[in-house]
Design a protein around this motif. Structure first.
Motif, PDB file in Angstrom:
ATOM      1  N   THR A 137       0.844  -1.195   0.000  1.00 41.17           N
ATOM      2  CA  THR A 137       0.000   0.000   0.000  1.00 41.17           C
ATOM      3  C   THR A 137       0.879   1.245   0.000  1.00 41.17           C
ATOM      4  O   THR A 137       2.098   1.167   0.214  1.00 41.17           O
ATOM      5  N   ALA A 138       0.249   2.395  -0.216  1.00 34.28           N
ATOM      6  CA  ALA A 138       0.995   3.637  -0.405  1.00 34.28           C
ATOM      7  C   ALA A 138       1.345   4.354   0.890  1.00 34.28           C
ATOM      8  O   ALA A 138       1.895   5.453   0.843  1.00 34.28           O
ATOM      9  N   ASP A 139       1.060   3.780   2.037  1.00 29.43           N
ATOM     10  CA  ASP A 139       1.305   4.471   3.303  1.00 29.43           C
ATOM     11  C   ASP A 139       2.339   3.770   4.167  1.00 29.43           C
ATOM     12  O   ASP A 139       2.433   4.039   5.363  1.00 29.43           O
ATOM     13  N   GLN A 140       3.126   2.880   3.588  1.00 29.14           N
ATOM     14  CA  GLN A 140       4.102   2.117   4.358  1.00 29.14           C
ATOM     15  C   GLN A 140       5.522   2.419   3.888  1.00 29.14           C
ATOM     16  O   GLN A 140       5.737   2.955   2.819  1.00 29.14           O
ATOM     17  N   GLY A 141       6.489   2.008   4.723  1.00 28.28           N
ATOM     18  CA  GLY A 141       7.893   2.133   4.349  1.00 28.28           C
ATOM     19  C   GLY A 141       8.469   3.483   4.708  1.00 28.28           C
ATOM     20  O   GLY A 141       7.773   4.407   5.140  1.00 28.28           O
ATOM     21  N   GLY A 142       9.777   3.622   4.524  1.00 25.89           N
ATOM     22  CA  GLY A 142      10.479   4.867   4.805  1.00 25.89           C
ATOM     23  C   GLY A 142      11.398   5.209   3.657  1.00 25.89           C
ATOM     24  O   GLY A 142      11.756   4.347   2.863  1.00 25.89           O
TER      25      GLY A 142
ATOM     26  N   VAL B 281       5.511  12.284  -5.584  1.00 28.49           N
ATOM     27  CA  VAL B 281       4.367  11.682  -6.274  1.00 28.49           C
ATOM     28  C   VAL B 281       3.931  10.445  -5.498  1.00 28.49           C
ATOM     29  O   VAL B 281       4.766   9.595  -5.156  1.00 28.49           O
ATOM     30  N   THR B 282       2.649  10.347  -5.210  1.00 24.57           N
ATOM     31  CA  THR B 282       2.086   9.167  -4.544  1.00 24.57           C
ATOM     32  C   THR B 282       1.414   8.280  -5.587  1.00 24.57           C
ATOM     33  O   THR B 282       0.581   8.752  -6.365  1.00 24.57           O
ATOM     34  N   VAL B 283       1.785   6.997  -5.597  1.00 22.66           N
ATOM     35  CA  VAL B 283       1.194   6.028  -6.511  1.00 22.66           C
ATOM     36  C   VAL B 283       0.342   5.055  -5.706  1.00 22.66           C
ATOM     37  O   VAL B 283       0.788   4.519  -4.683  1.00 22.66           O
ATOM     38  N   ASP B 284      -0.904   4.848  -6.146  1.00 21.99           N
ATOM     39  CA  ASP B 284      -1.730   3.835  -5.516  1.00 21.99           C
ATOM     40  C   ASP B 284      -2.641   3.218  -6.572  1.00 21.99           C
ATOM     41  O   ASP B 284      -2.706   3.695  -7.709  1.00 21.99           O
TER      42      ASP B 284
ATOM     43  N   ARG C 205      -3.301   5.343  -9.907  1.00 20.32           N
ATOM     44  CA  ARG C 205      -3.479   6.769  -9.671  1.00 20.32           C
ATOM     45  C   ARG C 205      -2.141   7.379  -9.264  1.00 20.32           C
ATOM     46  O   ARG C 205      -1.463   6.880  -8.371  1.00 20.32           O
ATOM     47  N   ALA C 206      -1.788   8.459  -9.936  1.00 19.95           N
ATOM     48  CA  ALA C 206      -0.583   9.211  -9.593  1.00 19.95           C
ATOM     49  C   ALA C 206      -1.024  10.564  -9.049  1.00 19.95           C
ATOM     50  O   ALA C 206      -1.579  11.381  -9.787  1.00 19.95           O
TER      51      ALA C 206
END
Length: 298
Positions: free
Chosen positions: A178-183, A202-205, A240-241
């Motif tokens: 998912t787009a809300d994890q990691g560093g 840029v957020t990709v989901d 989605r970008a």
């Protein structure tokens, strides 16, 4: 083979799941055949594939063949990801485009939005089909098993940015479902600071029929073949970008820790375009996000 600073993601192939019923087998088969044909046509372009217009056209054809939609939202929904310069006749650095990493489809989607020089781990070059496209597109591959090469990689990246080339990187060093994890790792941000280049978050989901989905995730011990089977069977899949406002670096007195943390908060903060304050009011320092990897390697 893993390097000493590799991130060990908690995501596995079991994270990937359809959010709605898969398409019928004949439809999936047609998509597979169409994707194979689109890849063959792209590879037949040879070195000419690196031309931005051709590259964008082929990337969009790949998404169409897979039945994957593309939605661009936010700050540059109708314009380039690259930040324009102050005026004609002035030397303008390129833009460091930073994205979260979920799938091999991220690369295709980025190239479909705006072709840029890609910086990717060496393993990407060995991925079936997509690896060949990445090589023909002029991707710069890094070997994360040899950390002593890192300063040279940062210097090369800085030189590209200073020469006006925009470069896209995935600072998480691995994929997440998912787009809300990691560093975010910090090394590439040093290149932006050295070149005085702005950073474009840029957020990709991914969604299926408008619902969040992990079906495109390419994590852990997953294989390209298994991931491709899920993608071609996905009903109503779209990438989605979400393009966020650029983070300027020139004359800001920032360090790479602050810049990486700021970009991380924007990218991983969700799919709504960011309206946050920049630079931060804390003298160029941004608190680390909980769980951020502390290594400085990509």
């Amino acid at each position: 083979m893993n390097g000493p600073w590799d991130v060990r993601a908690v995501c596995t192939p079991h994270c990937a799941a359809h959010a709605t019923t898969p398409v019928p087998l004949p439809t999936a088969a047609r998509r597979t055949a169409a994707f194979t044909g689109a890849v063959a046509r792209a590879l037949s372009a040879g070195p000419h594939l690196a031309d931005p217009v051709r590259l964008r056209t082929h990337a969009r054809a790949l998404l169409t063949a897979l039945g994957v939609g593309l939605e661009v939202r936010g700050a540059a929904a109708n314009g380039p990801l690259t930040v324009p310069g102050p005026g004609a006749g002035e030397r303008t650095p390129g833009t460091l485009i930073v994205l979260n990493h979920i799938s091999w489809l991220d690369i295709v989607a980025l190239l479909a939005v705006e072709p840029a020089v890609l910086l990717a781990k060496r393993e990407v070059g060995g991925w079936p089909l997509v690896g060949g496209l990445a090589r023909r597109a002029g991707t710069h591959f890094i070997d994360r098993t040899h950390p002593r090469r890192l300063p040279r990689t940062v210097a090369e990246l800085s030189a590209l940015l200073a020469a006006g080339r925009s470069v896209a990187v995935f600072p998480q060093a691995t994929t997440w479902c998912t787009a809300d994890q990691g560093g975010f790792r910090r090394a590439t941000f040093q290149a932006a600071l050295d070149a005085g280049a702005p950073v474009r978050p840029v957020t990709v989901d991914y969604v299926q029929q408008g619902r969040p989905t992990t079906v495109a995730a390419f994590c852990g011990a997953d294989t390209f073949a298994a991931s491709l089977r899920r993608v071609v069977a996905a009903r109503g899949l779209a990438v989605r970008a979400t393009v966020h406002p650029a983070l300027p670096t020139a004359g800001r007195g920032l360090d790479r820790r602050a810049l990486a943390a700021a970009a991380e908060r924007v990218v991983l903060g969700g799919t709504r375009p960011s309206r946050g304050i920049w630079p931060p009011p804390s003298g160029g320092r941004v608190p680390d996000r909980a769980g951020q990897a502390l290594g400085t390697y990509l």
